[in-house]
Design a protein around this motif. Structure first.
Motif, PDB file in Angstrom:
ATOM      1  N   SER A  59       6.231  25.742  10.593  1.00  0.00           N
ATOM      2  CA  SER A  59       5.326  24.996   9.722  1.00  0.00           C
ATOM      3  C   SER A  59       6.074  24.499   8.494  1.00  0.00           C
ATOM      4  O   SER A  59       5.855  23.371   8.025  1.00  0.00           O
ATOM      5  N   GLY A  60       6.962  25.343   7.972  1.00  0.00           N
ATOM      6  CA  GLY A  60       7.772  24.958   6.824  1.00  0.00           C
ATOM      7  C   GLY A  60       8.643  23.747   7.089  1.00  0.00           C
ATOM      8  O   GLY A  60       8.857  22.907   6.196  1.00  0.00           O
ATOM      9  N   LEU A  61       9.149  23.631   8.327  1.00  0.00           N
ATOM     10  CA  LEU A  61       9.956  22.459   8.672  1.00  0.00           C
ATOM     11  C   LEU A  61       9.162  21.169   8.521  1.00  0.00           C
ATOM     12  O   LEU A  61       9.689  20.148   8.070  1.00  0.00           O
ATOM     13  N   LEU A  62       7.876  21.208   8.895  1.00  0.00           N
ATOM     14  CA  LEU A  62       7.049  20.007   8.794  1.00  0.00           C
ATOM     15  C   LEU A  62       6.865  19.600   7.340  1.00  0.00           C
ATOM     16  O   LEU A  62       6.897  18.406   7.000  1.00  0.00           O
ATOM     17  N   GLY A  63       6.675  20.584   6.460  1.00  0.00           N
ATOM     18  CA  GLY A  63       6.562  20.279   5.042  1.00  0.00           C
ATOM     19  C   GLY A  63       7.863  19.748   4.480  1.00  0.00           C
ATOM     20  O   GLY A  63       7.876  18.792   3.691  1.00  0.00           O
ATOM     21  N   PHE A  64       8.971  20.351   4.889  1.00  0.00           N
ATOM     22  CA  PHE A  64      10.282  19.907   4.415  1.00  0.00           C
ATOM     23  C   PHE A  64      10.578  18.475   4.853  1.00  0.00           C
ATOM     24  O   PHE A  64      11.137  17.683   4.088  1.00  0.00           O
ATOM     25  N   VAL A  65      10.204  18.130   6.075  1.00  0.00           N
ATOM     26  CA  VAL A  65      10.445  16.778   6.597  1.00  0.00           C
ATOM     27  C   VAL A  65       9.767  15.731   5.721  1.00  0.00           C
ATOM     28  O   VAL A  65      10.348  14.675   5.425  1.00  0.00           O
ATOM     29  N   ARG A  66       8.548  15.996   5.286  1.00  0.00           N
ATOM     30  CA  ARG A  66       7.840  15.024   4.449  1.00  0.00           C
ATOM     31  C   ARG A  66       8.551  14.815   3.114  1.00  0.00           C
ATOM     32  O   ARG A  66       8.686  13.686   2.634  1.00  0.00           O
ATOM     33  N   VAL A  67       9.000  15.906   2.517  1.00  0.00           N
ATOM     34  CA  VAL A  67       9.707  15.807   1.236  1.00  0.00           C
ATOM     35  C   VAL A  67      11.055  15.104   1.416  1.00  0.00           C
ATOM     36  O   VAL A  67      11.415  14.205   0.648  1.00  0.00           O
ATOM     37  N   ALA A  68      11.800  15.516   2.440  1.00  0.00           N
ATOM     38  CA  ALA A  68      13.124  14.938   2.673  1.00  0.00           C
ATOM     39  C   ALA A  68      13.038  13.455   3.024  1.00  0.00           C
ATOM     40  O   ALA A  68      13.886  12.661   2.609  1.00  0.00           O
ATOM     41  N   ALA A  69      12.016  13.069   3.780  1.00  0.00           N
ATOM     42  CA  ALA A  69      11.868  11.664   4.155  1.00  0.00           C
ATOM     43  C   ALA A  69      11.705  10.787   2.923  1.00  0.00           C
ATOM     44  O   ALA A  69      12.246   9.669   2.852  1.00  0.00           O
ATOM     45  N   SER A  70      10.974  11.284   1.942  1.00  0.00           N
ATOM     46  CA  SER A  70      10.784  10.523   0.711  1.00  0.00           C
ATOM     47  C   SER A  70      12.094  10.399  -0.068  1.00  0.00           C
ATOM     48  O   SER A  70      12.455   9.319  -0.536  1.00  0.00           O
ATOM     49  N   GLU A  71      12.834  11.498  -0.174  1.00  0.00           N
ATOM     50  CA  GLU A  71      14.083  11.488  -0.933  1.00  0.00           C
ATOM     51  C   GLU A  71      15.179  10.697  -0.222  1.00  0.00           C
ATOM     52  O   GLU A  71      15.906   9.926  -0.844  1.00  0.00           O
ATOM     53  N   PHE A  72      15.304  10.885   1.084  1.00  0.00           N
ATOM     54  CA  PHE A  72      16.381  10.251   1.837  1.00  0.00           C
ATOM     55  C   PHE A  72      16.088   8.776   2.118  1.00  0.00           C
ATOM     56  O   PHE A  72      16.993   8.020   2.464  1.00  0.00           O
ATOM     57  N   GLY A  73      14.831   8.376   1.991  1.00  0.00           N
ATOM     58  CA  GLY A  73      14.484   6.988   2.269  1.00  0.00           C
ATOM     59  C   GLY A  73      15.213   6.009   1.374  1.00  0.00           C
ATOM     60  O   GLY A  73      15.499   4.868   1.771  1.00  0.00           O
ATOM     61  N   PHE A  74      15.550   6.427   0.154  1.00  0.00           N
ATOM     62  CA  PHE A  74      16.270   5.556  -0.766  1.00  0.00           C
ATOM     63  C   PHE A  74      17.682   5.260  -0.269  1.00  0.00           C
ATOM     64  O   PHE A  74      18.327   4.314  -0.711  1.00  0.00           O
ATOM     65  N   ILE A 121       9.605   4.695  11.771  1.00  0.00           N
ATOM     66  CA  ILE A 121       8.939   5.990  11.647  1.00  0.00           C
ATOM     67  C   ILE A 121       9.782   6.943  10.816  1.00  0.00           C
ATOM     68  O   ILE A 121      10.952   7.192  11.114  1.00  0.00           O
ATOM     69  N   THR A 122       9.177   7.496   9.764  1.00  0.00           N
ATOM     70  CA  THR A 122       9.832   8.517   8.957  1.00  0.00           C
ATOM     71  C   THR A 122       8.778   9.426   8.339  1.00  0.00           C
ATOM     72  O   THR A 122       7.643   9.014   8.108  1.00  0.00           O
ATOM     73  N   GLY A 123       9.159  10.672   8.122  1.00  0.00           N
ATOM     74  CA  GLY A 123       8.251  11.638   7.527  1.00  0.00           C
ATOM     75  C   GLY A 123       7.172  12.136   8.466  1.00  0.00           C
ATOM     76  O   GLY A 123       6.172  12.708   8.023  1.00  0.00           O
ATOM     77  N   GLN A 124       7.382  11.987   9.763  1.00  0.00           N
ATOM     78  CA  GLN A 124       6.348  12.314  10.740  1.00  0.00           C
ATOM     79  C   GLN A 124       6.751  13.469  11.646  1.00  0.00           C
ATOM     80  O   GLN A 124       7.933  13.751  11.843  1.00  0.00           O
ATOM     81  N   GLY A 125       5.739  14.110  12.213  1.00  0.00           N
ATOM     82  CA  GLY A 125       5.952  15.114  13.249  1.00  0.00           C
ATOM     83  C   GLY A 125       5.379  14.583  14.546  1.00  0.00           C
ATOM     84  O   GLY A 125       4.176  14.351  14.649  1.00  0.00           O
ATOM     85  N   ILE A 126       6.226  14.351  15.535  1.00  0.00           N
ATOM     86  CA  ILE A 126       5.806  13.788  16.818  1.00  0.00           C
ATOM     87  C   ILE A 126       5.599  14.930  17.811  1.00  0.00           C
ATOM     88  O   ILE A 126       6.534  15.636  18.174  1.00  0.00           O
ATOM     89  N   THR A 127       4.342  15.125  18.243  1.00  0.00           N
ATOM     90  CA  THR A 127       4.005  16.235  19.120  1.00  0.00           C
ATOM     91  C   THR A 127       4.219  15.865  20.586  1.00  0.00           C
ATOM     92  O   THR A 127       3.751  14.824  21.046  1.00  0.00           O
ATOM     93  N   VAL A 128       4.934  16.717  21.310  1.00  0.00           N
ATOM     94  CA  VAL A 128       5.251  16.502  22.723  1.00  0.00           C
ATOM     95  C   VAL A 128       4.762  17.728  23.476  1.00  0.00           C
ATOM     96  O   VAL A 128       5.507  18.685  23.709  1.00  0.00           O
ATOM     97  N   ASP A 129       3.469  17.739  23.876  1.00  0.00           N
ATOM     98  CA  ASP A 129       2.890  18.992  24.350  1.00  0.00           C
ATOM     99  C   ASP A 129       1.940  18.860  25.535  1.00  0.00           C
ATOM    100  O   ASP A 129       1.217  19.810  25.857  1.00  0.00           O
TER     101      ASP A 129
END
Length: 244
Positions: free
Chosen positions: A152-167, A223-231
């Motif tokens: 779950s923490g990875l999903l939160g981290f992805v959103r934060v990192a996507a914003s920072e790395f987008g620049f 696509i950035t900052g997303q969690g793609i579910t494959v289930d």
């Protein structure tokens, strides 16, 4: 030739991901504890011993990539897994078990991304990406308390990192696999119960997860900052109740 770094590339999903990128013409560096002898040792494949839990190992990997001065285009971080005691209950986990699971499945990946950030930002490649592999445990109750918290923490981290790395024109996403059958690991899982929660009445294959990772990195450029579910619909059809 552009490089994709895959941590955990010797595992079930990892090996399929290595093959998917190799078949698409990428140079692949598999960073894992051991090499996978079943992987095709064709041109473009290389292996480096690596432990996602070790700061020293992360530092060594970063130095190797910086020294070789290759164009790092994609990072795919798959390494991880549940601690055996997690399959039973939280009460059977020691504090050390909890810390190990969090370090293996969350902390190490954050440290790796932070360490590789300068290399990715300085890379001359276009369409640079980071893809972290989470789990259906991040969104449904399948037990595994520390592992689920880490994913779950990875999903939160992805959103934060996507914003920072987008620049820096770097996309950051997560792939969220459902149940993938792994008969090579001795885990107390009741797959017949898991199957009841699949709307397609089957499980995702390692190849399907790998193809999603490849497409997310190579083709899905908006696509950035997303969690793609494959289930196979596990997250929409029903849940598996983990009795403790």
């Amino acid at each position: 030739m552009n490089v994709v770094l895959i941590t955990g590339g010797s595992g079930l999903i990892g090996a399929s991901t290595v093959n998917a990128f190799l078949e698409s013409g990428y140079e692949v560096l598999n960073a894992d504890l051991v090499d996978n002898e079943s992987l095709t040792k064709e041109s473009g494949y290389s292996f480096l011993e690596f432990d996602i839990r070790s700061e020293e190992s992360i530092e060594k990997l970063t130095k190797v990539l910086a020294k070789e001065n290759r164009c790092l285009q994609h990072l795919v971080s798959i390494a991880g897994g549940a601690i055996h005691s997690e399959f039973y209950s939280l009460s059977q986990m020691t504090l050390n078990d909890i810390k190990q699971s969090i370090e293996l499945n969350l902390v190490g990946h954050i440290q790796l991304v932070a360490s590789l950030k300068p290399l990715l930002e300085g890379s001359s490649c276009s369409n640079k990406t980071i893809t972290l592999v989470s789990s259906i445990n991040a969104i449904l109750n399948f037990g595994l308390p520390a592992y689920s918290a880490a994913k779950s923490g990875l999903l939160g981290f992805v959103r934060v990192a996507a914003s920072e790395f987008g620049f820096s024109d770097i996309r950051v996403n997560s792939v969220v696999p459902g149940t993938v059958v792994n008969n090579s690991r001795n885990e107390p899982k009741d797959y017949s119960q898991y199957l009841k929660g699949s709307s397609l009445n089957r499980f995702s294959t390692p190849q399907e997860v790998a193809e999603t990772i490849l497409l997310l990195a190579d083709r899905m450029t908006a696509i950035t900052g997303q969690g793609i579910t494959v289930d196979c619909g596990q997250s929409i059809s029903g849940t598996y109740r983990h009795d403790i």
